[in-house]
Scaffold this motif. Structure first.
Motif, PDB file in Angstrom:
ATOM      1  N   PRO A   1     -21.314 -19.524 -14.666  1.00 53.08           N
ATOM      2  CA  PRO A   1     -21.089 -19.652 -13.222  1.00 53.08           C
ATOM      3  C   PRO A   1     -21.772 -20.906 -12.666  1.00 53.08           C
ATOM      4  N   LEU A   2     -21.113 -21.562 -11.713  1.00 51.79           N
ATOM      5  CA  LEU A   2     -21.641 -22.822 -11.191  1.00 51.79           C
ATOM      6  C   LEU A   2     -23.033 -22.667 -10.597  1.00 51.79           C
ATOM      7  N   ASP A   3     -23.281 -21.566  -9.894  1.00 48.90           N
ATOM      8  CA  ASP A   3     -24.615 -21.394  -9.310  1.00 48.90           C
ATOM      9  C   ASP A   3     -25.684 -21.299 -10.391  1.00 48.90           C
ATOM     10  N   GLU A   4     -25.346 -20.668 -11.498  1.00 47.54           N
ATOM     11  CA  GLU A   4     -26.285 -20.531 -12.606  1.00 47.54           C
ATOM     12  C   GLU A   4     -26.470 -21.865 -13.323  1.00 47.54           C
ATOM     13  N   LEU A   5     -25.392 -22.603 -13.499  1.00 53.39           N
ATOM     14  CA  LEU A   5     -25.479 -23.923 -14.115  1.00 53.39           C
ATOM     15  C   LEU A   5     -26.409 -24.816 -13.300  1.00 53.39           C
ATOM     16  N   GLU A   6     -26.235 -24.796 -11.983  1.00 53.98           N
ATOM     17  CA  GLU A   6     -27.083 -25.613 -11.115  1.00 53.98           C
ATOM     18  C   GLU A   6     -28.543 -25.160 -11.172  1.00 53.98           C
ATOM     19  N   ARG A   7     -28.773 -23.852 -11.166  1.00 56.72           N
ATOM     20  CA  ARG A   7     -30.141 -23.316 -11.214  1.00 56.72           C
ATOM     21  C   ARG A   7     -30.842 -23.749 -12.499  1.00 56.72           C
TER      22      ARG A   7
ATOM     23  N   SER B   1     -20.218 -29.678  -9.798  1.00 59.27           N
ATOM     24  CA  SER B   1     -19.265 -29.474  -8.700  1.00 59.27           C
ATOM     25  C   SER B   1     -18.067 -28.634  -9.135  1.00 59.27           C
ATOM     26  N   GLY B   2     -17.928 -28.396 -10.425  1.00 57.45           N
ATOM     27  CA  GLY B   2     -16.780 -27.654 -10.931  1.00 57.45           C
ATOM     28  C   GLY B   2     -15.585 -28.533 -11.226  1.00 57.45           C
TER      29      GLY B   2
ATOM     30  N   SER C   1     -23.916 -38.930 -15.218  1.00 57.59           N
ATOM     31  CA  SER C   1     -24.529 -37.820 -14.490  1.00 57.59           C
ATOM     32  C   SER C   1     -23.780 -36.531 -14.812  1.00 57.59           C
ATOM     33  N   PHE C   2     -24.427 -35.406 -14.507  1.00 59.74           N
ATOM     34  CA  PHE C   2     -23.795 -34.101 -14.715  1.00 59.74           C
ATOM     35  C   PHE C   2     -23.074 -33.617 -13.449  1.00 59.74           C
ATOM     36  N   ALA C   3     -22.974 -34.470 -12.429  1.00 55.93           N
ATOM     37  CA  ALA C   3     -22.367 -34.079 -11.149  1.00 55.93           C
ATOM     38  C   ALA C   3     -20.974 -33.466 -11.295  1.00 55.93           C
TER      39      ALA C   3
END
Length: 196
Positions: A1-7, A72-73, A66-68
Motif C-alpha cells: 500500500p502506498l501509505d505503507e511504502l511512504e512510511r 505517488s503511485g 528519485s523514488f517519487a
C-alpha cells in the motif's frame, strides 16, 4: 500500500538505510546507494563486501533519480529490498515495519531483508498459480537458496535447497541439489524427469 511504502521509505531515509524498490522486472535504486552503505558505523571491508556483492549481482538493476514515481503511485512496486551491515538497524526496522500489520518481512541473505505486502509470499503466489492451473501445492516442486524461500519450500510436495543454502534451509527440504553455480536447479529438474 502506498501509505505503507511512504512510511517505510521515510523511516529508512531518516535512519540512513540503503534500500531499493522492486517492480516485477527490476530493482530500482538511488545512485548514492554505495555511499549510504559505506557510511554505516562499524562497516568493515568484509561486512561491506557481504552487502555490496549481492546487490551488484542482481538481475535488472536500474538507477533512478528519485523514488517519487513509486511514492505517488505513478509506478507500481511489489516489494522493498534493503541491506545493512548493522544488525541493530535491521532489527529496529523490522520492529518498526511490523507495527502496521500491513507487511511481511523475510531475510533474504546475510544482512538483507525483503518487505512485501502482508499475505504476499512465494508460497501464496504458488497457491494462486495452482488454483488457476488446477494443481495443488502437494503436486508442486519448489527450489530455493535462502530464508525468503522457506515458506514455499515448506508448502510444496517436494522441495530442493541448493547446496550453498544455509544448513537449516537444506534441512527443511526433501532434497538438496548442487549449488547455483553448478546448475543445481537444472540438475534437480533433470533428476525428477528421469524418475518419471
Amino acid at each position: 500500500p502506498l501509505d505503507e511504502l511512504e512510511r517505510l521509505c521515510t523511516y529508512m531515509d531518516e535512519h540512513g538505510i540503503f534500500y531499493g524498490i522492486n517492480t516485477t522486472w527490476d530493482l530500482s535504486m538511488l545512485p548514492n546507494w554505495e555511499a549510504l552503505v559505506d557510511a554505516e558505523e562499524g562497516a568493515t571491508p568484509e561486512k561491506l563486501a557481504f552487502v555490496k556483492e549481492p546487490v551488484l549481482s542482481q538481475y535488472g538493476l536500474r538507477f533512478v533519480p528519485s523514488f517519487a514515481p513509486f511514492l505517488s503511485g505513478e509506478e507500481d512496486s511489489c516489494s522493498i529490498s534493503l541491506a545493512s551491515t548493522s544488525e541493530k538497524k535491521l532489527d529496529d526496522l523490522a520492529a518498526f515495519a511490523a507495527l502496521s500489520g500491513k507487511v511481511h518481512l523475510m531475510a533474504s541473505g546475510f544482512s538483507s531483508l525483503e518487505i512485501t505486502p502482508a499475505g504476499c509470499s512465494k508460497a501464496s503466489g504458488l497457491k494462486e498459480l495452482g488454483e488457476f492451473l488446477g494443481i495443488s501445492l502437494e503436486e508442486m516442486v519448489s527450489m530455493g537458496d535462502n530464508y525468503n524461500d522457506l515458506d514455499m519450500l515448506l508448502e510444496t510436495g517436494l522441495s530442493f535447497a541448493v547446496e550453498n543454502a544455509p544448513e537449516d534451509i537444506r534441512a527443511a527440504c526433501t532434497g538438496v541439489t548442487p549449488s547455483c553455480n553448478e546448475n543445481g536447479v537444472a540438475y534437480a529438474i533433470h533428476r525428477l524427469l528421469e524418475e518419471e
